[in-house]
Design an enzyme around this catalytic site. Structure first.
Site, PDB file in Angstrom:
ATOM      1  N   CYS A   2     -19.700   1.797  13.517  1.00  0.00           N
ATOM      2  CA  CYS A   2     -20.301   2.073  14.825  1.00  0.00           C
ATOM      3  C   CYS A   2     -20.282   0.831  15.702  1.00  0.00           C
ATOM      4  O   CYS A   2     -20.041  -0.279  15.248  1.00  0.00           O
ATOM      5  CB  CYS A   2     -21.747   2.492  14.632  1.00  0.00           C
ATOM      6  SG  CYS A   2     -21.984   3.653  13.311  1.00  0.00           S
ATOM      7  N   ARG A  27     -12.373   1.762  18.371  1.00  0.00           N
ATOM      8  CA  ARG A  27     -12.757   1.785  16.965  1.00  0.00           C
ATOM      9  C   ARG A  27     -12.976   3.198  16.446  1.00  0.00           C
ATOM     10  O   ARG A  27     -13.098   3.400  15.244  1.00  0.00           O
ATOM     11  CB  ARG A  27     -14.046   0.980  16.765  1.00  0.00           C
ATOM     12  CG  ARG A  27     -13.923  -0.473  17.175  1.00  0.00           C
ATOM     13  CD  ARG A  27     -15.267  -0.999  17.596  1.00  0.00           C
ATOM     14  NE  ARG A  27     -16.256  -0.767  16.561  1.00  0.00           N
ATOM     15  CZ  ARG A  27     -16.464  -1.574  15.550  1.00  0.00           C
ATOM     16  NH1 ARG A  27     -15.765  -2.677  15.449  1.00  0.00           N
ATOM     17  NH2 ARG A  27     -17.360  -1.291  14.640  1.00  0.00           N
ATOM     18  N   TRP A  74     -20.176   6.311  14.372  1.00  0.00           N
ATOM     19  CA  TRP A  74     -19.174   6.842  13.427  1.00  0.00           C
ATOM     20  C   TRP A  74     -20.024   7.281  12.244  1.00  0.00           C
ATOM     21  O   TRP A  74     -20.593   6.450  11.535  1.00  0.00           O
ATOM     22  CB  TRP A  74     -18.189   5.729  13.070  1.00  0.00           C
ATOM     23  CG  TRP A  74     -17.357   5.990  11.861  1.00  0.00           C
ATOM     24  CD1 TRP A  74     -17.640   5.629  10.573  1.00  0.00           C
ATOM     25  CD2 TRP A  74     -16.098   6.654  11.807  1.00  0.00           C
ATOM     26  NE1 TRP A  74     -16.632   6.023   9.745  1.00  0.00           N
ATOM     27  CE2 TRP A  74     -15.672   6.656  10.465  1.00  0.00           C
ATOM     28  CE3 TRP A  74     -15.282   7.252  12.771  1.00  0.00           C
ATOM     29  CZ2 TRP A  74     -14.472   7.221  10.066  1.00  0.00           C
ATOM     30  CZ3 TRP A  74     -14.088   7.812  12.355  1.00  0.00           C
ATOM     31  CH2 TRP A  74     -13.692   7.799  11.021  1.00  0.00           C
ATOM     32  N   ASN A  98     -25.981  -0.169  12.874  1.00  0.00           N
ATOM     33  CA  ASN A  98     -24.709  -0.064  12.147  1.00  0.00           C
ATOM     34  C   ASN A  98     -24.998  -0.389  10.692  1.00  0.00           C
ATOM     35  O   ASN A  98     -25.787  -1.298  10.416  1.00  0.00           O
ATOM     36  CB  ASN A  98     -23.690  -1.105  12.633  1.00  0.00           C
ATOM     37  CG  ASN A  98     -23.168  -0.785  14.009  1.00  0.00           C
ATOM     38  OD1 ASN A  98     -23.548   0.214  14.589  1.00  0.00           O
ATOM     39  ND2 ASN A  98     -22.318  -1.657  14.514  1.00  0.00           N
ATOM     40  N   GLY A  99     -24.309   0.289   9.782  1.00  0.00           N
ATOM     41  CA  GLY A  99     -24.479  -0.049   8.364  1.00  0.00           C
ATOM     42  C   GLY A  99     -25.036   1.116   7.576  1.00  0.00           C
ATOM     43  O   GLY A  99     -25.071   2.258   8.048  1.00  0.00           O
ATOM     44  N   GLU A 482       2.774   4.038  -3.946  1.00  0.00           N
ATOM     45  CA  GLU A 482       2.097   3.653  -2.699  1.00  0.00           C
ATOM     46  C   GLU A 482       2.771   2.427  -2.067  1.00  0.00           C
ATOM     47  O   GLU A 482       2.943   2.363  -0.854  1.00  0.00           O
ATOM     48  CB  GLU A 482       0.610   3.400  -2.989  1.00  0.00           C
ATOM     49  CG  GLU A 482      -0.209   2.883  -1.820  1.00  0.00           C
ATOM     50  CD  GLU A 482      -0.255   3.819  -0.616  1.00  0.00           C
ATOM     51  OE1 GLU A 482       0.239   4.947  -0.705  1.00  0.00           O
ATOM     52  OE2 GLU A 482      -0.755   3.378   0.432  1.00  0.00           O
ATOM     53  N   LYS A 486       4.347   2.418   1.653  1.00  0.00           N
ATOM     54  CA  LYS A 486       3.951   1.484   2.716  1.00  0.00           C
ATOM     55  C   LYS A 486       5.185   0.839   3.324  1.00  0.00           C
ATOM     56  O   LYS A 486       5.292   0.705   4.534  1.00  0.00           O
ATOM     57  CB  LYS A 486       3.002   0.387   2.189  1.00  0.00           C
ATOM     58  CG  LYS A 486       1.600   0.808   1.884  1.00  0.00           C
ATOM     59  CD  LYS A 486       0.725   1.053   3.092  1.00  0.00           C
ATOM     60  CE  LYS A 486       0.762   2.488   3.506  1.00  0.00           C
ATOM     61  NZ  LYS A 486      -0.136   3.426   2.967  1.00  0.00           N
ATOM     62  N   GLU A 489       7.084   3.403   5.452  1.00  0.00           N
ATOM     63  CA  GLU A 489       6.382   3.824   6.667  1.00  0.00           C
ATOM     64  C   GLU A 489       6.467   2.802   7.786  1.00  0.00           C
ATOM     65  O   GLU A 489       6.655   3.168   8.931  1.00  0.00           O
ATOM     66  CB  GLU A 489       4.883   4.007   6.356  1.00  0.00           C
ATOM     67  CG  GLU A 489       4.538   5.284   5.667  1.00  0.00           C
ATOM     68  CD  GLU A 489       3.030   5.458   5.607  1.00  0.00           C
ATOM     69  OE1 GLU A 489       2.329   4.583   5.052  1.00  0.00           O
ATOM     70  OE2 GLU A 489       2.531   6.468   6.112  1.00  0.00           O
ATOM     71  N   HIS A 505      16.577   7.140 -16.589  1.00  0.00           N
ATOM     72  CA  HIS A 505      17.049   8.525 -16.480  1.00  0.00           C
ATOM     73  C   HIS A 505      17.686   8.794 -15.124  1.00  0.00           C
ATOM     74  O   HIS A 505      17.751   9.941 -14.681  1.00  0.00           O
ATOM     75  CB  HIS A 505      15.885   9.492 -16.732  1.00  0.00           C
ATOM     76  CG  HIS A 505      15.299   9.319 -18.094  1.00  0.00           C
ATOM     77  ND1 HIS A 505      15.915   9.798 -19.231  1.00  0.00           N
ATOM     78  CD2 HIS A 505      14.183   8.669 -18.511  1.00  0.00           C
ATOM     79  CE1 HIS A 505      15.182   9.471 -20.287  1.00  0.00           C
ATOM     80  NE2 HIS A 505      14.130   8.770 -19.882  1.00  0.00           N
ATOM     81  N   LYS A 604      -1.431   9.801  12.526  1.00  0.00           N
ATOM     82  CA  LYS A 604      -2.510   9.369  11.624  1.00  0.00           C
ATOM     83  C   LYS A 604      -3.004  10.542  10.777  1.00  0.00           C
ATOM     84  O   LYS A 604      -3.299  10.378   9.608  1.00  0.00           O
ATOM     85  CB  LYS A 604      -3.661   8.763  12.442  1.00  0.00           C
ATOM     86  CG  LYS A 604      -4.793   8.199  11.597  1.00  0.00           C
ATOM     87  CD  LYS A 604      -4.374   6.940  10.832  1.00  0.00           C
ATOM     88  CE  LYS A 604      -5.418   6.475   9.844  1.00  0.00           C
ATOM     89  NZ  LYS A 604      -4.845   5.614   8.802  1.00  0.00           N
TER      90      LYS A 604
HETATM   91  C1  AGP Z   1      -0.516   6.948   4.761  1.00  0.00           C
HETATM   92  O1  AGP Z   1      -0.153   5.658   5.082  1.00  0.00           O
HETATM   93  C2  AGP Z   1       0.078   7.991   5.604  1.00  0.00           C
HETATM   94  N1  AGP Z   1      -0.106   7.753   6.970  1.00  0.00           N
HETATM   95  C3  AGP Z   1      -0.034   9.428   5.143  1.00  0.00           C
HETATM   96  O2  AGP Z   1       0.743   9.557   4.001  1.00  0.00           O
HETATM   97  C4  AGP Z   1      -1.442   9.974   4.841  1.00  0.00           C
HETATM   98  O3  AGP Z   1      -1.956   9.364   3.705  1.00  0.00           O
HETATM   99  C5  AGP Z   1      -1.385  11.491   4.653  1.00  0.00           C
HETATM  100  O4  AGP Z   1      -0.926  12.090   5.842  1.00  0.00           O
HETATM  101  C6  AGP Z   1      -2.708  12.097   4.247  1.00  0.00           C
HETATM  102  O5  AGP Z   1      -3.690  11.926   5.219  1.00  0.00           O
HETATM  103  P1  AGP Z   1      -5.198  12.252   4.916  1.00  0.00           P
HETATM  104  O6  AGP Z   1      -5.664  11.315   3.867  1.00  0.00           O
HETATM  105  O7  AGP Z   1      -5.889  12.039   6.238  1.00  0.00           O
HETATM  106  O8  AGP Z   1      -5.270  13.673   4.467  1.00  0.00           O
END
Ligand code: AGP
Length: 609
Positions: A2, A27, A74, A98-99, A482, A486, A489, A505, A604
């Site tokens: 927040c 934010r 938030w 906040n917190g 992961e 990263k 992406e 394999h 996002k």
């Molecule tokens: C992660 O870096 C991505 N932007 C994407 O894979 C994300 O994790 C995925 O779309 C799931 O989103 P969510 O956790 O909001 O459901």
């Protein structure tokens, strides 16, 4: 998290509060509000949604006030709603906060037993009651804040007004940022510098357990016992854009560095070190429900799916319940076998991913139980599930998930202990040990972050490669996935994550001196097997970057580069491993000139199928 803004001085406060809140909008927030003292009366205006709603609520009012506080919320405790929006008023006291107050439910019970009524679901309202209780005992506002905070456990930055003392504004912090700003004829209080940058660059940063009194003439700081504290004035040299990012070049980097705090907030108030238990009643399952579980499905997308894969290791080891992990977009199309003995856990930081929501609906349609692990309070996933574990990572602005991912891993670890304790698989002693280990995690992440330069150096050496392989085994395998995601992406480099044992394999055919492998080889039960996989890569002229355990000198002689991590619990080592992989992707993306916060083609949250 927040945003807080406060002002006292000779100017009209409401435009200053709104302007400050607008500068904190980046934010993310779900509701906003202001309080000011006008004609010796406290006025409060609050609205759900964007600041323009608050501006509308204030439009047409001819207010002139020179003292006020404002807040963008938030949600953490209680859904986004007008009642839960700040400021919270109890009689003639108003508070923004906040917190997270860890002992709020216990305090709430105590205050309710004295006949106090609560108008919201928030932890903040407890603070307002505690202060009000003290002023009713005859203390001044600042003394009341001091006494009230002695009863509170947890993290806070607060700003407080009292109708009867319109000449002072009081603030305090513990674990959440708070800064005071000074200018001609007035003083500001804010959670973040951007809120006040338009008015002043002369600031004083508060430290934990400090209380500040602001008047139009200046500020006074004291500790919680009332002893005065002298503090240096600092000059802010950041421009507004830098200030939004807390001085970091990108939100992603800021969020990577926020991980110790995000994890601390996710475990805050949930550990009972005396009993080895975890407080997670919010998942909405009784002990009988848990004992009767036949199987668990964890369903998620993208990074959250990687957390799900790691969660399987945690839950199966600690609770001995079979876990199946599914990509949410596949789940409902395979007609999964779900009944009353099944539990579906949906992991989604946003709580709005269409496929994950569809999985929750599918489980509920088939009479299974469903809860979510989510970072956004009041999101669709949270509302449609039977229960929810909130990660308290705070808003994540970078498109690439970082702090929400590691907070999900920690939420899953908490859940695994919780289920294990209820089922009797984890003894009290073992529970205590797990919690002890978990409590060390934020500090260990800080130690890993201190070695950012080493990662940056490696990124410089590897940024020109076009393909990467990421390998790991056991609970480290999801982190290989992961790490590869990263890199893909944000730097647009082709990267594949693989269980190391699976390499021979197929992917082994790709290996040559143009395809480096990032291998996660921390000390665990499959160490020797991963070492063999490394030898297989080296035998084919492949370059290897190893992420290994401190003290493993042998590995340095066998690979091209090594990054060491502290020796840690194998189930939580994935959290540590995620950090250098996030930084590696970040630095490579920067070197290649990519837009790390808003990578091409990505959203996002994916709210369509
Ligand atoms: C992660 O870096 C991505 N932007 C994407 O894979 C994300 O994790 C995925 O779309 C799931 O989103 P969510 O956790 O909001 O459901």
């Amino acid at each position: 998290m927040c945003g807080i803004i406060g002002y006292i001085g000779n100017q009209n406060v409401v435009p200053i509060l709104i302007d400050g809140l607008k500068r904190l909008e980046y934010r993310g927030y779900d509701s906003a509000g202001v309080a000011f003292i006008q004609d010796n009366k406290i006025e409060v205006r609050r609205c759900v949604g964007k600041l323009k709603n608050l501006e509308m609520a204030l439009s047409g009012e001819k207010s002139f006030s020179t003292i006020g506080i404002g807040h963008t919320r938030w949600a953490t405790h209680g859904r986004p709603s007008e009642e839960n929006a700040h400021p919270h008023r109890v009689d003639n006291i108003v508070v923004v906060h906040n917190g997270i107050i860890e002992n709020y439910s216990q305090l709430k019970k105590e205050l309710a037993s004295e006949g106090r009524r609560f108008a919201s679901e928030t932890d903040t309202e407890v603070i307002a009651h505690l202060i009000d209780r003290q002023v009713k005992r005859g203390l001044s506002l600042v003394e009341a804040v001091q006494e009230a905070l002695k009863e509170v456990k947890g993290a806070y930055a607060i700003a407080v007004l009292r109708q009867e003392e319109p000449e002072i504004l009081v603030g305090a912090r513990n674990g959440c940022p708070l800064v005071a700003g000074l200018c001609q004829g007035g003083a500001f209080l804010a959670s973040d510098i951007p809120a006040i940058l338009n008015y002043t660059r002369d600031v004083v940063f508060l430290d934990d357990k400090e209380i500040i009194t602001l008047t139009p003439e200046g500020i006074r700081i004291m500790d919680i016992e009332g002893s005065p504290i002298e503090k240096e004035l600092s000059k802010v040299i950041w421009n507004p854009v830098m200030a939004e990012k807390g001085g970091y070049r990108h939100f992603m980097l800021k969020e990577i560095y926020e991980q110790p705090r995000a994890i601390m907030d996710t475990i805050r108030g949930r550990l009972s070190h005396d009993t080895g238990n975890v407080y997670l009643d919010e998942i909405g399952l009784s002990a009988d429900d848990i004992k009767g579980l036949k199987n668990i499905f964890i369903v998620a997308c993208g990074t959250s799916w990687h957390a799900a894969l790691a969660g399987k290791f945690m839950i199966e080891e600690m609770a001995r319940i079979p876990v199946e992990v599914d990509v949410a977009s596949e789940f409902r199309y395979r007609d999964p076998i779900i009944d009353e003995g099944s539990l579906l856990i949906a992991i989604t930081q946003s709580g709005e991913t269409a496929d994950t929501l569809a999985a929750i609906r599918e489980a509920k349609r088939k009479k299974g139980k469903a809860f979510s692990i989510c970072n956004v309070v009041g999101s669709t996933a949270a509302r449609e599930s039977d229960g929810v574990i909130y990660t308290h990572a705070g808003p994540e602005i970078g498109v690439a998930a970082t702090k929400t991912f590691t907070s999900q891993l920690v939420a899953l670890y908490l859940l695994a202990i919780y289920l294990g304790r209820v089922k009797g698989v984890v003894s009290q002693g073992a529970g205590k040990r797990h919690l002890e280990v978990l409590s060390q995690l934020p500090h260990l992440i800080e130690k890993v972050l201190e070695k950012n330069e080493k990662i940056e150096e490696m990124a410089r050496l590897y940024s020109h490669y076009k393909d990467f392989l990421y390998l790991g085994r056991g609970p480290n395998y999801p982190i290989a996935l992961e790490g590869a995601l990263k890199l893909k992406e944000i730097s647009y480099i082709h990267a594949e994550g693989y269980p190391a044992g699976e390499m021979k394999h197929g992917p082994i055919a790709l290996i040559d001196d143009q395809m480096p492998s990032v291998v996660l080889i921390t000390k665990n039960s499959v160490y020797d097997k991963v070492l063999s996989n490394i030898m297989e890569v080296k035998a084919r002229s492949g370059k290897v970057i190893a992420l290994a355990t401190e003290g493993d000198q042998d590995i340095a002689g066998r690979v091209d580069h090594v990054f060491y991590l502290p020796e840690f619990d194998p189930l939580l080592t994935p959290v540590l491993l995620a950090i250098p992989l996030q930084l590696f992707a970040y630095h490579i993306a920067i070197i290649r000139g990519c837009d790390v916060d808003q990578p091409r083609n990505l959203a996002k949250s994916v709210t369509v199928e």
